[in-house]
Design a protein around this motif. Structure first.
Motif, PDB file in Angstrom:
ATOM      1  N   MET A 100       0.831  -1.210   0.000  1.00 48.09           N
ATOM      2  CA  MET A 100       0.000   0.000   0.000  1.00 48.09           C
ATOM      3  C   MET A 100       0.864   1.259   0.000  1.00 48.09           C
ATOM      4  O   MET A 100       0.513   2.267  -0.616  1.00 48.09           O
ATOM      5  CB  MET A 100      -0.938  -0.005   1.208  1.00 48.09           C
ATOM      6  N   LEU A 101       1.994   1.205   0.701  1.00 44.47           N
ATOM      7  CA  LEU A 101       2.915   2.344   0.698  1.00 44.47           C
ATOM      8  C   LEU A 101       3.498   2.534  -0.693  1.00 44.47           C
ATOM      9  O   LEU A 101       3.628   3.662  -1.184  1.00 44.47           O
ATOM     10  CB  LEU A 101       4.040   2.113   1.712  1.00 44.47           C
ATOM     11  N   ARG A 102       3.843   1.432  -1.339  1.00 46.11           N
ATOM     12  CA  ARG A 102       4.445   1.513  -2.674  1.00 46.11           C
ATOM     13  C   ARG A 102       3.446   2.035  -3.702  1.00 46.11           C
ATOM     14  O   ARG A 102       3.778   2.882  -4.534  1.00 46.11           O
ATOM     15  CB  ARG A 102       4.980   0.139  -3.073  1.00 46.11           C
ATOM     16  N   THR A 103       2.226   1.521  -3.655  1.00 51.28           N
ATOM     17  CA  THR A 103       1.247   1.981  -4.644  1.00 51.28           C
ATOM     18  C   THR A 103       0.877   3.450  -4.428  1.00 51.28           C
ATOM     19  O   THR A 103       0.613   4.172  -5.391  1.00 51.28           O
ATOM     20  CB  THR A 103      -0.032   1.124  -4.610  1.00 51.28           C
ATOM     21  N   THR A 104       0.878   3.898  -3.181  1.00 52.87           N
ATOM     22  CA  THR A 104       0.597   5.312  -2.916  1.00 52.87           C
ATOM     23  C   THR A 104       1.674   6.190  -3.535  1.00 52.87           C
ATOM     24  O   THR A 104       1.385   7.188  -4.219  1.00 52.87           O
ATOM     25  CB  THR A 104       0.515   5.583  -1.404  1.00 52.87           C
ATOM     26  N   SER A 105       2.933   5.831  -3.305  1.00 56.29           N
ATOM     27  CA  SER A 105       4.053   6.585  -3.881  1.00 56.29           C
ATOM     28  C   SER A 105       3.983   6.578  -5.406  1.00 56.29           C
ATOM     29  O   SER A 105       4.213   7.601  -6.069  1.00 56.29           O
ATOM     30  CB  SER A 105       5.378   5.980  -3.411  1.00 56.29           C
ATOM     31  N   GLU A 106       3.651   5.428  -5.965  1.00 60.09           N
ATOM     32  CA  GLU A 106       3.606   5.290  -7.421  1.00 60.09           C
ATOM     33  C   GLU A 106       2.458   6.100  -8.033  1.00 60.09           C
ATOM     34  O   GLU A 106       2.613   6.708  -9.100  1.00 60.09           O
ATOM     35  CB  GLU A 106       3.502   3.802  -7.774  1.00 60.09           C
ATOM     36  N   CYS A 107       1.315   6.122  -7.356  1.00 61.06           N
ATOM     37  CA  CYS A 107       0.192   6.934  -7.844  1.00 61.06           C
ATOM     38  C   CYS A 107       0.521   8.424  -7.765  1.00 61.06           C
ATOM     39  O   CYS A 107       0.135   9.204  -8.644  1.00 61.06           O
ATOM     40  CB  CYS A 107      -1.071   6.631  -7.042  1.00 61.06           C
ATOM     41  N   MET A 108       1.244   8.822  -6.736  1.00 59.90           N
ATOM     42  CA  MET A 108       1.668  10.219  -6.618  1.00 59.90           C
ATOM     43  C   MET A 108       2.588  10.598  -7.775  1.00 59.90           C
ATOM     44  O   MET A 108       2.460  11.670  -8.372  1.00 59.90           O
ATOM     45  CB  MET A 108       2.371  10.437  -5.281  1.00 59.90           C
ATOM     46  N   SER A 109       3.528   9.719  -8.113  1.00 62.86           N
ATOM     47  CA  SER A 109       4.413   9.982  -9.253  1.00 62.86           C
ATOM     48  C   SER A 109       3.609  10.114 -10.537  1.00 62.86           C
ATOM     49  O   SER A 109       3.893  10.975 -11.380  1.00 62.86           O
ATOM     50  CB  SER A 109       5.434   8.851  -9.401  1.00 62.86           C
ATOM     51  N   ALA A 110       2.609   9.255 -10.698  1.00 67.08           N
ATOM     52  CA  ALA A 110       1.778   9.284 -11.906  1.00 67.08           C
ATOM     53  C   ALA A 110       1.049  10.616 -12.038  1.00 67.08           C
ATOM     54  O   ALA A 110       0.997  11.213 -13.112  1.00 67.08           O
ATOM     55  CB  ALA A 110       0.775   8.133 -11.881  1.00 67.08           C
ATOM     56  N   VAL A 111       0.484  11.086 -10.925  1.00 71.97           N
ATOM     57  CA  VAL A 111      -0.250  12.353 -10.950  1.00 71.97           C
ATOM     58  C   VAL A 111       0.692  13.515 -11.260  1.00 71.97           C
ATOM     59  O   VAL A 111       0.427  14.340 -12.139  1.00 71.97           O
ATOM     60  CB  VAL A 111      -0.955  12.592  -9.594  1.00 71.97           C
ATOM     61  N   LEU A 112       1.815  13.582 -10.550  1.00 66.11           N
ATOM     62  CA  LEU A 112       2.755  14.689 -10.737  1.00 66.11           C
ATOM     63  C   LEU A 112       3.456  14.621 -12.089  1.00 66.11           C
ATOM     64  O   LEU A 112       3.909  15.640 -12.608  1.00 66.11           O
ATOM     65  CB  LEU A 112       3.791  14.690  -9.607  1.00 66.11           C
ATOM     66  N   GLY A 113       3.503  13.414 -12.665  1.00 69.21           N
ATOM     67  CA  GLY A 113       4.103  13.261 -13.982  1.00 69.21           C
ATOM     68  C   GLY A 113       3.182  13.665 -15.118  1.00 69.21           C
ATOM     69  O   GLY A 113       3.614  13.770 -16.260  1.00 69.21           O
TER      70      GLY A 113
END
Length: 456
Positions: A285-298
């Protein structure tokens, strides 16, 4: 009281002065060996970035309309998938992605009561059929701009080793579909390369070469799709992943300008499966949260989260609810939808974007000189290069150089895999079903015990 701006009272500090200060604090240690590290893409990452590192900034790195919250639904049964979709929409989902396994799935049943003018629908067909697409287009005739048909025959070849029907037949079918009224038809699967172990430069270059094969096919204006949807898999290298999505848009604009096309780049981002763990699995869950944040900011157009238990469970209510809540928290409580270009002006991200773009473009040109993506795919050159990259990553992981907290560093002793795994009698007849996951082992053990109790 002075009206002089606060920072005007401080003299600017150059990158050279910062580096000299750091060198003093290192007390003799070498700056490059101690603080500069090499990424798998061959990018040297510095400990700080300064205005001196600023590069040209473009205004086309982000989604035009902002990002939407998506959910993926397997439509093995049209009525059940429709029921699940309507429930997801009530919970806050803004776009739906259906995976349709066969032509038996009725479009009218699948999309019943869904407001197609308000909800974007992505359709992944596991087959290629002009008749089925026609039925879909006819049903959605008043809202075609919100319908995305993720057709990708080349991706089918790259994933399975086979076309749907054959290269010529698949191309003819794709052109026939493009001649109709559907607007958003073609898709390119970058996630395939990321999950297989390709580094970021390879992911971008192979994706660009993959898309270029389609651009070579669609020569007439009527054949050109309005949009190409890029399915992107995002890993946990936070800033690199932001830069990767931005580089993808920059590369796409460069490519379509060469063809004089106006086909848009539409990015759908998913967390990677490559780093997910069976052990201490809540860290997923920590990893997917970080990854979704990267997706949004990207600058992704749409983000679909991966349930924390996706690698060892079938789709389930709890896992999907948690995954959706993560996205809703980012959007509605963390205000990730308020600024559409939050990464603009960050020297580090801008530098990474420029370097990834340059290196990917160089590799893309090399692929084209070597005969193109399809030729190298058939010769297994692409597969070999990805395998080499994946092997290097695995070596770093096993050696502890690549860290996944809770998996290869700071492990929970109770979550470690056993050295030997028992094979239950009813599985010995099929060696391919040998148990390799403790979670599966436990579940099967419970089934065996229940069968014994039933027999008694």
């Amino acid at each position: 009281m002075s009206k002089t701006p606060l920072f005007d009272e401080f003299s600017p500090v150059s990158a050279k002065e910062w580096k000299q200060k750091i060198q003093v604090d290192l007390k003799g240690a070498d700056y490059n060996e101690t603080l500069v590290w090499d990424s798998p893409e061959g990018i040297k990452v510095k400990p700080f970035y300064h205005a001196d590192d600023a590069v040209a900034t473009f205004n086309n790195f982000t989604s035009k309309k902002g990002w939407s919250v998506g959910q993926k639904i397997y439509a093995g049964n049209a009525e059940l998938a429709n029921k699940k979709a309507l429930k997801a929409l009530q919970r806050g989902v803004e776009s739906l992605s259906f995976v349709i396994p066969s032509e038996e799935i009725k479009v009218e049943s699948l999309l019943k009561n869904i407001d197609l003018n308000a909800v974007s629908v992505y359709v992944k067909l596991e087959f290629l059929s002009h008749e089925y697409v026609q039925a879909l287009v006819q049903f959605c005739s008043d809202s075609l701009e919100n319908i995305y048909l993720n057709l990708d025959p080349i991706g089918q070849l790259a994933k399975s080793g086979n076309w749907f029907e054959g290269w010529e037949k698949d191309v003819a079918m794709l052109k026939k579909i493009l001649a109709g009224k559907a607007q958003n038809i073609v898709s390119v699967n970058l996630a395939l390369y990321q999950n297989a172990g390709a580094n970021m430069v390879q992911q971008l270059a192979y994706t660009l070469a993959h898309a270029n094969e389609y651009l070579n096919i669609f020569q007439t204006e009527t054949e050109r799709p309005k949009t190409i949807t890029f399915k992107v898999s995002v890993g946990t290298n936070y800033f690199f992943e932001i830069a990767k999505l931005r580089a993808l848009r920059r590369l796409w604009i460069t490519l379509v300008e060469f063809y004089d096309f106006d086909t848009e780049c539409h990015i759908v981002a998913y967390p990677t499966r490559r780093n997910k763990t069976l052990y201490d699995y809540n860290t997923n869950m920590l990893r997917t949260t970080s990854e979704c944040m990267s997706a949004v900011l990207g600058g992704a157009d749409r983000v679909v989260n991966l349930p924390y238990d996706a690698i060892y469970h079938k789709d389930n209510e709890f896992g999907e609810r948690i995954a959706l809540n993560q996205l809703l928290l980012l959007k509605n409580e963390s205000y990730f939808d308020k600024v559409n270009n939050a990464a603009d002006g960050a020297y580090y991200i801008e530098s990474l974007t420029a370097q990834l773009t340059e290196k990917a473009l160089e590799l893309f040109k090399s692929i084209e000189k070597g005969g193109g993506f399809l030729k190298q795919l058939k010769e297994h050159t692409i597969q070999r290069k990805i395998a080499e990259s994946a092997s290097k990553e695995q070596e770093k992981f096993l050696g502890g150089e690549e860290v996944l907290i809770g998996t290869n560093r700071y492990q929970n002793e109770g979550d470690k895999m056993k050295d030997t795994i028992e094979v239950y009698p009813f599985l010995k007849t099929n060696p391919r079903k040998t148990l390799i996951q403790p979670i599966l082992e436990k579940r099967l053990a419970e089934e065996v015990e229940q069968k014994r109790l039933d027999d008694e």
